[in-house]
Design a protein around this motif. Sequence first.
Motif, PDB file in Angstrom:
ATOM      1  N   ALA A 277       0.829  -1.201   0.000  1.00 47.38           N
ATOM      2  CA  ALA A 277       0.000   0.000   0.000  1.00 47.38           C
ATOM      3  C   ALA A 277       0.869   1.260   0.000  1.00 47.38           C
ATOM      4  N   LEU A 278       1.883   1.303   0.858  1.00 48.75           N
ATOM      5  CA  LEU A 278       2.749   2.480   0.919  1.00 48.75           C
ATOM      6  C   LEU A 278       3.575   2.624  -0.354  1.00 48.75           C
ATOM      7  N   GLY A 279       4.059   1.509  -0.899  1.00 54.36           N
ATOM      8  CA  GLY A 279       4.829   1.554  -2.137  1.00 54.36           C
ATOM      9  C   GLY A 279       3.989   2.023  -3.309  1.00 54.36           C
ATOM     10  N   THR A 280       2.760   1.545  -3.380  1.00 54.72           N
ATOM     11  CA  THR A 280       1.857   1.977  -4.446  1.00 54.72           C
ATOM     12  C   THR A 280       1.553   3.464  -4.328  1.00 54.72           C
ATOM     13  N   THR A 281       1.320   3.921  -3.111  1.00 55.67           N
ATOM     14  CA  THR A 281       1.047   5.335  -2.885  1.00 55.67           C
ATOM     15  C   THR A 281       2.238   6.190  -3.302  1.00 55.67           C
ATOM     16  N   ALA A 282       3.450   5.776  -2.902  1.00 50.90           N
ATOM     17  CA  ALA A 282       4.651   6.537  -3.268  1.00 50.90           C
ATOM     18  C   ALA A 282       4.847   6.532  -4.780  1.00 50.90           C
ATOM     19  N   GLY A 283       4.618   5.396  -5.426  1.00 48.10           N
ATOM     20  CA  GLY A 283       4.758   5.317  -6.876  1.00 48.10           C
ATOM     21  C   GLY A 283       3.776   6.208  -7.603  1.00 48.10           C
ATOM     22  N   LEU A 284       2.529   6.217  -7.140  1.00 51.92           N
ATOM     23  CA  LEU A 284       1.521   7.067  -7.770  1.00 51.92           C
ATOM     24  C   LEU A 284       1.841   8.547  -7.586  1.00 51.92           C
ATOM     25  N   TRP A 285       2.328   8.924  -6.395  1.00 50.66           N
ATOM     26  CA  TRP A 285       2.700  10.320  -6.173  1.00 50.66           C
ATOM     27  C   TRP A 285       3.875  10.714  -7.055  1.00 50.66           C
ATOM     28  N   ALA A 286       4.863   9.828  -7.203  1.00 47.72           N
ATOM     29  CA  ALA A 286       6.011  10.120  -8.067  1.00 47.72           C
ATOM     30  C   ALA A 286       5.546  10.309  -9.506  1.00 47.72           C
ATOM     31  N   PHE A 287       4.660   9.436  -9.970  1.00 58.11           N
ATOM     32  CA  PHE A 287       4.132   9.566 -11.324  1.00 58.11           C
ATOM     33  C   PHE A 287       3.356  10.875 -11.484  1.00 58.11           C
ATOM     34  N   LEU A 288       2.558  11.204 -10.492  1.00 59.24           N
ATOM     35  CA  LEU A 288       1.762  12.434 -10.546  1.00 59.24           C
ATOM     36  C   LEU A 288       2.657  13.664 -10.607  1.00 59.24           C
ATOM     37  N   LEU A 289       3.699  13.705  -9.784  1.00 56.35           N
ATOM     38  CA  LEU A 289       4.600  14.858  -9.780  1.00 56.35           C
ATOM     39  C   LEU A 289       5.376  14.960 -11.087  1.00 56.35           C
ATOM     40  N   GLN A 290       5.821  13.821 -11.617  1.00 62.04           N
ATOM     41  CA  GLN A 290       6.528  13.828 -12.897  1.00 62.04           C
ATOM     42  C   GLN A 290       5.604  14.306 -14.013  1.00 62.04           C
ATOM     43  N   GLN A 291       4.381  13.833 -14.036  1.00 68.79           N
ATOM     44  CA  GLN A 291       3.416  14.247 -15.052  1.00 68.79           C
ATOM     45  C   GLN A 291       3.124  15.736 -14.936  1.00 68.79           C
ATOM     46  N   HIS A 292       3.011  16.231 -13.723  1.00 71.17           N
ATOM     47  CA  HIS A 292       2.770  17.658 -13.511  1.00 71.17           C
ATOM     48  C   HIS A 292       3.942  18.481 -14.047  1.00 71.17           C
ATOM     49  N   LYS A 293       5.147  18.022 -13.769  1.00 72.66           N
ATOM     50  CA  LYS A 293       6.339  18.717 -14.252  1.00 72.66           C
ATOM     51  C   LYS A 293       6.344  18.768 -15.784  1.00 72.66           C
ATOM     52  N   GLU A 294       6.037  17.647 -16.422  1.00 69.71           N
ATOM     53  CA  GLU A 294       5.981  17.609 -17.889  1.00 69.71           C
ATOM     54  C   GLU A 294       4.879  18.530 -18.424  1.00 69.71           C
ATOM     55  N   ASP A 295       3.736  18.561 -17.749  1.00 67.35           N
ATOM     56  CA  ASP A 295       2.637  19.422 -18.181  1.00 67.35           C
ATOM     57  C   ASP A 295       3.017  20.899 -18.075  1.00 67.35           C
ATOM     58  N   ILE A 296       3.719  21.275 -17.013  1.00 67.63           N
ATOM     59  CA  ILE A 296       4.164  22.658 -16.841  1.00 67.63           C
ATOM     60  C   ILE A 296       5.152  23.032 -17.939  1.00 67.63           C
ATOM     61  N   LEU A 297       6.110  22.141 -18.245  1.00 66.67           N
ATOM     62  CA  LEU A 297       7.068  22.417 -19.309  1.00 66.67           C
ATOM     63  C   LEU A 297       6.363  22.566 -20.658  1.00 66.67           C
ATOM     64  N   GLU A 298       5.382  21.725 -20.931  1.00 69.22           N
ATOM     65  CA  GLU A 298       4.619  21.821 -22.178  1.00 69.22           C
ATOM     66  C   GLU A 298       3.823  23.125 -22.233  1.00 69.22           C
ATOM     67  N   TYR A 299       3.262  23.525 -21.118  1.00 70.76           N
ATOM     68  CA  TYR A 299       2.510  24.780 -21.052  1.00 70.76           C
ATOM     69  C   TYR A 299       3.433  25.962 -21.341  1.00 70.76           C
ATOM     70  N   GLU A 300       4.606  25.960 -20.707  1.00 72.09           N
ATOM     71  CA  GLU A 300       5.558  27.055 -20.911  1.00 72.09           C
ATOM     72  C   GLU A 300       6.034  27.086 -22.365  1.00 72.09           C
ATOM     73  N   ARG A 301       6.250  25.903 -22.958  1.00 73.67           N
ATOM     74  CA  ARG A 301       6.698  25.840 -24.343  1.00 73.67           C
ATOM     75  C   ARG A 301       5.627  26.401 -25.273  1.00 73.67           C
ATOM     76  N   ARG A 302       4.363  26.010 -25.064  1.00 72.27           N
ATOM     77  CA  ARG A 302       3.290  26.497 -25.939  1.00 72.27           C
ATOM     78  C   ARG A 302       2.997  27.979 -25.707  1.00 72.27           C
ATOM     79  N   LYS A 303       3.186  28.441 -24.473  1.00 71.55           N
ATOM     80  CA  LYS A 303       2.952  29.845 -24.166  1.00 71.55           C
ATOM     81  C   LYS A 303       3.979  30.712 -24.883  1.00 71.55           C
ATOM     82  N   GLY A 304       5.207  30.205 -25.044  1.00 73.62           N
ATOM     83  CA  GLY A 304       6.265  30.954 -25.709  1.00 73.62           C
ATOM     84  C   GLY A 304       6.075  31.038 -27.214  1.00 73.62           C
ATOM     85  N   LEU A 305       5.228  30.167 -27.789  1.00 71.70           N
ATOM     86  CA  LEU A 305       5.016  30.166 -29.232  1.00 71.70           C
ATOM     87  C   LEU A 305       4.087  31.281 -29.688  1.00 71.70           C
ATOM     88  N   GLU A 306       3.331  31.852 -28.788  1.00 70.92           N
ATOM     89  CA  GLU A 306       2.338  32.873 -29.167  1.00 70.92           C
ATOM     90  C   GLU A 306       2.972  34.158 -29.581  1.00 70.92           C
TER      91      GLU A 306
END
Length: 77
Positions: A48-77
């Motif tokens: 249970a704890l390992g699954t929770t830690a894995g899901l949080w790591a995935f969530l934070l990594q996905q958030h980081k990628e989403d922020i980078l994609e947002y910044e990249r698309r914002k710079g194209l305007e």
Amino acid sequence: MAPSLRLLPRLSRLLSGAPLPRHTLVRSAFYIRGNQNDQPNWLKVILALGTTAGLWAFLLQQHKEDILEYERRKGLE
């Protein structure tokens, strides 16, 4: 089965004047077990704890990628 069809036997007994049973036997889906907190199941705790830690790591990594994609698309305007 429709709710009204389930009530049909009870309704017919009430209308016929037949006496209703005083005690009905009911099988409970729950039963009492001994206290299991004395010896926790460590495999389940670790999973249970390992699954929770894995899901949080995935969530934070996905958030980081989403922020980078947002910044990249914002710079194209």
